[in-house]
Scaffold this motif. Structure first.
Motif, mmCIF file in Angstrom:
data_model
loop_
_atom_site.group_PDB
_atom_site.id
_atom_site.type_symbol
_atom_site.label_atom_id
_atom_site.label_comp_id
_atom_site.label_asym_id
_atom_site.label_seq_id
_atom_site.Cartn_x
_atom_site.Cartn_y
_atom_site.Cartn_z
ATOM 1 N N LYS A 1 -3.869 7.562 -11.784
ATOM 2 C CA LYS A 1 -4.157 7.611 -10.350
ATOM 3 C C LYS A 1 -4.551 6.231 -9.844
ATOM 4 O O LYS A 1 -4.230 5.846 -8.718
ATOM 5 N N VAL A 2 -5.284 5.490 -10.674
ATOM 6 C CA VAL A 2 -5.711 4.133 -10.326
ATOM 7 C C VAL A 2 -5.231 3.192 -11.423
ATOM 8 O O VAL A 2 -5.369 3.494 -12.613
ATOM 9 N N TRP A 3 -4.682 2.071 -11.027
ATOM 10 C CA TRP A 3 -4.144 1.129 -12.007
ATOM 11 C C TRP A 3 -5.185 0.118 -12.456
ATOM 12 O O TRP A 3 -6.117 -0.217 -11.722
ATOM 13 N N ARG B 1 -4.220 1.077 -4.693
ATOM 14 C CA ARG B 1 -3.923 1.675 -6.010
ATOM 15 C C ARG B 1 -4.803 1.094 -7.122
ATOM 16 O O ARG B 1 -4.948 1.700 -8.192
ATOM 17 N N TYR B 2 -5.390 -0.080 -6.892
ATOM 18 C CA TYR B 2 -6.221 -0.730 -7.914
ATOM 19 C C TYR B 2 -7.725 -0.474 -7.713
ATOM 20 O O TYR B 2 -8.520 -0.915 -8.536
ATOM 21 N N TYR C 1 5.083 0.166 -6.815
ATOM 22 C CA TYR C 1 5.619 0.425 -8.156
ATOM 23 C C TYR C 1 6.871 -0.426 -8.404
ATOM 24 O O TYR C 1 7.022 -1.027 -9.481
ATOM 25 N N PRO D 1 3.015 3.550 -2.240
ATOM 26 C CA PRO D 1 3.110 3.717 -3.696
ATOM 27 C C PRO D 1 4.462 3.315 -4.275
ATOM 28 O O PRO D 1 4.524 2.665 -5.317
ATOM 29 N N ASN E 1 0.817 -1.204 0.000
ATOM 30 C CA ASN E 1 0.000 0.000 0.000
ATOM 31 C C ASN E 1 0.857 1.263 0.000
ATOM 32 O O ASN E 1 0.344 2.366 -0.041
#
Length: 364
Positions: free
Chosen positions: A140-142, A36-37, A12, A8, A6
């Motif tokens: 912003k959201v994957w 992020r999802y 990544y 970022p 969680n």
């Protein structure tokens, strides 16, 4: 590891830099997807808010018989309305389609260290790229998707640079579908009342890219998307679905703005899905519809798909065809260089058909 995902930066690094992709996230056995999802409520796909598209597939073998005019009209009508249609008897054997799906599973089941060499930043070739989501640096959201992208330049280039786990079957798929691609584009152009020479048609087919998309099981499919709302930038796209399904299109005749009903495109054994791209919408001055589409995720099965993106040459100037503008009385789009259009498309996160704004003329 699960706790740190969680963060970022750590997410990544794990997903993108180390080549684990969303497949690696799925294999951690998490009960909930990383933040992020998680899509905002308005972007989530609710199956109950859509319906199955019941349009029968178009039989391309009938183009050679007495019903050829009827079949051409079916193709044109689908391009004008949904912007999507399915075709059978298209010249690609069923056995090859099954081999393509198997090749996609084989590649993505490789260890991360075998796949990470194809990341854009380190890939030995510009024609092969491993990716995840769409633009993870800008989104912003994957999206819950991994993919390998293979640009075709020549047979020699493909056999040298594409992954050896899938290159031969992908190359055969590309070659066997090429006649169908040309026939469909020629039909759609001719039905605009336009005659193009062979070199112009070739420039519209100019750049071909094959992707293998991989959607692993997701613990919270109701919170995620496989691919977000978008239209494709090219001329047309040819898509092989597997038997799991999850492709949705927005049903509007010209859906640049406003709301529309979502239709699920069911997998039909042996069929290929064809969809109109932005370039063809621009060329037709809006007569043909590059439909907005997206995909959902599932909690139980891994899904794969294999699209071929047919895109005009980067140097090609794309604008409404003069004969169409003359009939319509005005141009709805300005002329753009394809490379500029693609740069704009890949410079932004998916947001429906907003990419078309780059070429749209707004009359006061």
């Amino acid at each position: 590891m699960a706790q740190s995902l969680n963060s970022p930066n750590s997410l990544y690094d794990f997903v993108v830099k180390e080549g684990n992709g969303v497949k690696g996230v799925a294999e951690l056995g998490l009960l909930e997807v990383p933040e992020r999802y998680i899509q905002p409520p308005e972007e989530r796909i609710k199956k109950e808010d859509s319906r199955i598209c019941d349009a029968p597939p178009i039989d391309l073998s009938k183009l050679n018989g007495a019903e050829h005019e009827k079949v051409m009209d079916e193709i044109v009508r689908a391009a004008e309305t949904l912007g999507f249609f399915q075709v059978v008897n298209h010249g690609v054997p069923l056995e090859l389609l099954e081999s393509l799906k198997d090749a996609a599973h084989t590649f993505f089941n490789l260890p991360p260290e075998k796949k990470v060499v194809y990341r854009a930043e380190v890939s030995p070739s510009l024609v092969t790229k491993l990716g995840t989501s769409f633009m993870p640096e800008r989104e912003k959201v994957w999206e819950w998707k991994d993919y390998i992208s293979m640009v075709y330049r020549s047979d020699e280039d493909a056999l040298r640079c594409w992954p050896n786990h899938c290159r031969e079957v992908v190359l055969e798929y590309l070659k066997l579908s090429s006649k169908m691609v040309r026939v469909i584009i020629e039909i759609l152009i001719s039905k605009l009342g336009v005659s193009l020479d062979d070199s112009k048609v070739e420039s519209l087919i100019g750049m071909q890219t094959v992707n293998m998309n991989y959607y692993p099981p997701c613990p919270n499919p109701e919170l995620t998307v496989g691919v977000g709302r978008h239209s494709d930038p090219g001329t047309i796209t040819v898509l092989l679905q597997d038997g799991i399904g999850g492709l949705y299109i927005k049903m509007e005749q010209h859906n640049d703005t406003g709301k529309g009903e979502w239709l699920e495109i069911p997998p039909i054994p042996g069929a290929l899905v064809i969809n109109v791209g932005d370039s063809l919408q621009i060329l037709s001055n809006g007569k043909y519809n590059s439909a907005e589409h997206r995909t959902r995720t599932t909690s139980t099965k891994t899904r794969v798909s294999v699209p071929i993106f047919i895109v005009p040459l980067p140097t090609e100037r794309i604008g409404p065809l003069p004969e169409v503008v003359k009939n319509d009385g005005l141009a709805r789009y300005k002329e753009v260089i394809m490379q500029d259009y693609m740069t704009n498309f890949f410079g932004n996160a998916h947001e429906g058909k907003k990419s078309l704004d780059f070429a749209k003329i707004n009359y006061a």
